[in-house]
Design a protein around this motif. Sequence first.
Motif, PDB file in Angstrom:
ATOM      1  N   ILE A  57       0.858  -1.186   0.000  1.00 55.85           N
ATOM      2  CA  ILE A  57       0.000   0.000   0.000  1.00 55.85           C
ATOM      3  C   ILE A  57       0.893   1.235   0.000  1.00 55.85           C
ATOM      4  N   ASP A  58       0.868   1.982  -1.083  1.00 56.79           N
ATOM      5  CA  ASP A  58       1.677   3.180  -1.324  1.00 56.79           C
ATOM      6  C   ASP A  58       3.173   2.844  -1.397  1.00 56.79           C
ATOM      7  N   THR A  59       3.954   3.808  -1.898  1.00 58.31           N
ATOM      8  CA  THR A  59       5.350   3.496  -2.232  1.00 58.31           C
ATOM      9  C   THR A  59       6.340   4.584  -1.835  1.00 58.31           C
ATOM     10  N   GLY A  60       5.895   5.628  -1.134  1.00 55.99           N
ATOM     11  CA  GLY A  60       6.818   6.697  -0.787  1.00 55.99           C
ATOM     12  C   GLY A  60       7.156   7.579  -1.980  1.00 55.99           C
ATOM     13  N   ILE A  61       8.188   8.376  -1.811  1.00 55.35           N
ATOM     14  CA  ILE A  61       8.522   9.411  -2.795  1.00 55.35           C
ATOM     15  C   ILE A  61       9.453   8.926  -3.897  1.00 55.35           C
ATOM     16  N   GLY A  62      10.139   7.788  -3.678  1.00 59.10           N
ATOM     17  CA  GLY A  62      11.071   7.279  -4.680  1.00 59.10           C
ATOM     18  C   GLY A  62      12.376   8.060  -4.705  1.00 59.10           C
ATOM     19  N   LEU A  85      11.524  -3.497   2.702  1.00 55.78           N
ATOM     20  CA  LEU A  85      11.022  -4.784   2.214  1.00 55.78           C
ATOM     21  C   LEU A  85      11.985  -5.907   2.594  1.00 55.78           C
ATOM     22  N   ALA A  86      13.274  -5.667   2.380  1.00 61.04           N
ATOM     23  CA  ALA A  86      14.290  -6.680   2.656  1.00 61.04           C
ATOM     24  C   ALA A  86      14.333  -7.041   4.132  1.00 61.04           C
ATOM     25  N   SER A  87      14.054  -6.071   5.000  1.00 64.90           N
ATOM     26  CA  SER A  87      14.088  -6.342   6.434  1.00 64.90           C
ATOM     27  C   SER A  87      13.032  -7.354   6.845  1.00 64.90           C
ATOM     28  N   HIS A  88      12.019  -7.528   6.007  1.00 62.43           N
ATOM     29  CA  HIS A  88      10.972  -8.510   6.269  1.00 62.43           C
ATOM     30  C   HIS A  88      11.123  -9.750   5.388  1.00 62.43           C
ATOM     31  N   GLY A  89      12.234  -9.814   4.654  1.00 60.30           N
ATOM     32  CA  GLY A  89      12.514 -10.998   3.841  1.00 60.30           C
ATOM     33  C   GLY A  89      11.942 -10.965   2.443  1.00 60.30           C
ATOM     34  N   PHE A  90      11.602  -9.771   1.940  1.00 59.43           N
ATOM     35  CA  PHE A  90      10.991  -9.656   0.624  1.00 59.43           C
ATOM     36  C   PHE A  90      11.818  -8.747  -0.298  1.00 59.43           C
ATOM     37  N   GLY A  91      11.630  -8.922  -1.594  1.00 63.48           N
ATOM     38  CA  GLY A  91      12.220  -8.044  -2.589  1.00 63.48           C
ATOM     39  C   GLY A  91      11.134  -7.468  -3.480  1.00 63.48           C
ATOM     40  N   VAL A  92      11.494  -6.524  -4.317  1.00 67.69           N
ATOM     41  CA  VAL A  92      10.497  -5.860  -5.166  1.00 67.69           C
ATOM     42  C   VAL A  92       9.802  -6.839  -6.111  1.00 67.69           C
ATOM     43  N   ASP A  93      10.503  -7.900  -6.516  1.00 67.70           N
ATOM     44  CA  ASP A  93       9.901  -8.848  -7.444  1.00 67.70           C
ATOM     45  C   ASP A  93       8.892  -9.771  -6.771  1.00 67.70           C
ATOM     46  N   ASP A  94       8.843  -9.757  -5.435  1.00 65.45           N
ATOM     47  CA  ASP A  94       7.882 -10.590  -4.711  1.00 65.45           C
ATOM     48  C   ASP A  94       6.511  -9.931  -4.610  1.00 65.45           C
ATOM     49  N   HIS A 107       3.284   9.542  -2.389  1.00 62.30           N
ATOM     50  CA  HIS A 107       2.616   8.249  -2.243  1.00 62.30           C
ATOM     51  C   HIS A 107       2.911   7.312  -3.404  1.00 62.30           C
ATOM     52  N   VAL A 108       3.195   7.868  -4.578  1.00 65.15           N
ATOM     53  CA  VAL A 108       3.354   7.050  -5.777  1.00 65.15           C
ATOM     54  C   VAL A 108       4.771   7.097  -6.358  1.00 65.15           C
ATOM     55  N   GLY A 109       5.629   7.984  -5.838  1.00 64.65           N
ATOM     56  CA  GLY A 109       6.950   8.168  -6.454  1.00 64.65           C
ATOM     57  C   GLY A 109       7.767   6.901  -6.563  1.00 64.65           C
ATOM     58  N   GLY A 110       7.681   6.028  -5.547  1.00 65.26           N
ATOM     59  CA  GLY A 110       8.449   4.794  -5.575  1.00 65.26           C
ATOM     60  C   GLY A 110       7.873   3.714  -6.457  1.00 65.26           C
ATOM     61  N   ALA A 111       6.728   3.973  -7.075  1.00 63.55           N
ATOM     62  CA  ALA A 111       6.095   2.980  -7.937  1.00 63.55           C
ATOM     63  C   ALA A 111       6.781   2.854  -9.292  1.00 63.55           C
ATOM     64  N   VAL A 112       7.534   3.887  -9.669  1.00 60.11           N
ATOM     65  CA  VAL A 112       8.213   3.929 -10.970  1.00 60.11           C
ATOM     66  C   VAL A 112       9.678   4.257 -10.732  1.00 60.11           C
ATOM     67  N   VAL A 113      10.553   3.587 -11.463  1.00 62.90           N
ATOM     68  CA  VAL A 113      11.989   3.828 -11.339  1.00 62.90           C
ATOM     69  C   VAL A 113      12.561   4.241 -12.690  1.00 62.90           C
ATOM     70  N   ARG A 114      13.681   4.930 -12.618  1.00 60.41           N
ATOM     71  CA  ARG A 114      14.396   5.325 -13.828  1.00 60.41           C
ATOM     72  C   ARG A 114      15.548   4.349 -14.062  1.00 60.41           C
ATOM     73  N   LYS A 115      15.572   3.720 -15.212  1.00 56.04           N
ATOM     74  CA  LYS A 115      16.655   2.824 -15.586  1.00 56.04           C
ATOM     75  C   LYS A 115      17.239   3.315 -16.905  1.00 56.04           C
ATOM     76  N   GLY A 116      18.426   3.929 -16.791  1.00 58.11           N
ATOM     77  CA  GLY A 116      19.004   4.566 -17.963  1.00 58.11           C
ATOM     78  C   GLY A 116      18.151   5.741 -18.389  1.00 58.11           C
ATOM     79  N   GLU A 117      17.701   5.703 -19.612  1.00 52.99           N
ATOM     80  CA  GLU A 117      16.861   6.778 -20.139  1.00 52.99           C
ATOM     81  C   GLU A 117      15.377   6.454 -20.073  1.00 52.99           C
ATOM     82  N   THR A 118      15.033   5.310 -19.494  1.00 59.01           N
ATOM     83  CA  THR A 118      13.635   4.885 -19.502  1.00 59.01           C
ATOM     84  C   THR A 118      13.043   4.900 -18.097  1.00 59.01           C
ATOM     85  N   LEU A 119      11.736   5.073 -18.057  1.00 60.73           N
ATOM     86  CA  LEU A 119      10.971   4.976 -16.821  1.00 60.73           C
ATOM     87  C   LEU A 119      10.125   3.717 -16.883  1.00 60.73           C
ATOM     88  N   GLN A 120      10.137   2.937 -15.811  1.00 57.24           N
ATOM     89  CA  GLN A 120       9.391   1.682 -15.811  1.00 57.24           C
ATOM     90  C   GLN A 120       8.915   1.360 -14.405  1.00 57.24           C
TER      91      GLN A 120
END
Length: 279
Positions: A57-62, A85-94, A107-120
Motif C-alpha cells: 500500500i503506497d510506495t513513498g517518494i522514490g 522490504l528486505a528487512s521482512h525478507g521480501f524483494g520488489v519482485d515478490d 505516495h506514488v513516487g516509488g512505484a516507478v523507477v528510472r533505468k538509464g533513459e527509460t521509466l518503468q
Amino acid sequence: MNLYTINTGYFKLDGGAMFGVVPKSIWQKTNPADENNMCTWAMRCLLVEEGNRLILIDTGIGNKQSEKFFSHYYLHGDDTLEKSLASHGFGVDDVTDVFLTHLHFDHVGGAVVRKGETLQPAFKNAAYWSNQNHWEWAVNPNEREKASFLSENILPIQESGQLNFINVSDQANFIEGFDVKFVSGHTESMMMPLISYKGRKILYMADLLPSVGHLPIPYVMSYDMFPLTTMSERKHFFGEAAENEYILYLEHDSVNECCTVQHTEKGIRVKDTFTLADI
C-alpha cells in the motif's frame, strides 16, 4: 494474514501548509517546526501478505526526481522502500499488487523507477491499483494540484499494461478481509484500505489523518482540495473509528505508527498510540 510496516524515509513540509488555518502556537505542540517552519513527516507504507498475494500500500517518494526537486523536501533518514522490504525478507519482485491510495508524488513516487533513459514500474510482477475517477483527476490535473501529480510517476504505470482500476463504491472489496473506503476531500476518490487483522479493524488513513496532531475535525491541511468535504469525511470516519475501536494506521506521523481514538468533551481525541508490532 500478515502485516508489515514499510518505512521509506522522512521528508519535511511547511507546518502552516499542513495545518491550514490552525495557529502555529497550537500545532507546534504536537508537530514542532525547525527554523524554516518545516515539520518532519514520515512516508510509512504497509505490506499485506495474504495467501499468495503480497500487497504494498503506497510506495513513498522514490528516488528518481532531480536534486533540485528533492531539495524542497529535505529527505532524511536511513530507510528506503527496498531496505524496508528486505528487512521482512521480501524483494520488489515478490510484490504481487501495488495499491495506490492516490497519486500524489509522496505516495506514488516509488512505484516507478528510472533505468538509464527509460521509466518503468519498480514492481515488474505486480498489478497496480487505482480507480478510474482518481486516475482521470490525476492525468488531467487542476492548476492548484498539478504540482503533486507528476506524469513520470503516473503514465509509465499505464504504458506498462500493469494498471488496474477498482470500482468506486461504498463497500468495495479488494480481497477477503481488505475493503476499500473512498473519500474526496483531500483529492478526488482517495482510497483508504480497511483491513481485518487479529480480530481488529485497521483503517489506513492516507492523507485523511496525517498525524495525531490533526485529530480535531477542523485541523484540515491547506493541501486538501475541498476542506469542508474533508471535515465531513473526518467526522464520519473518526466517529466510526471511536465507536468500533478501529486501529488507525498513520502514513505521515513521524512519531506514532498507529492510534485509537475516543469521544471526549472536546470531540474525538487520541486514546492510545502504539506500533503495528504491538497488536
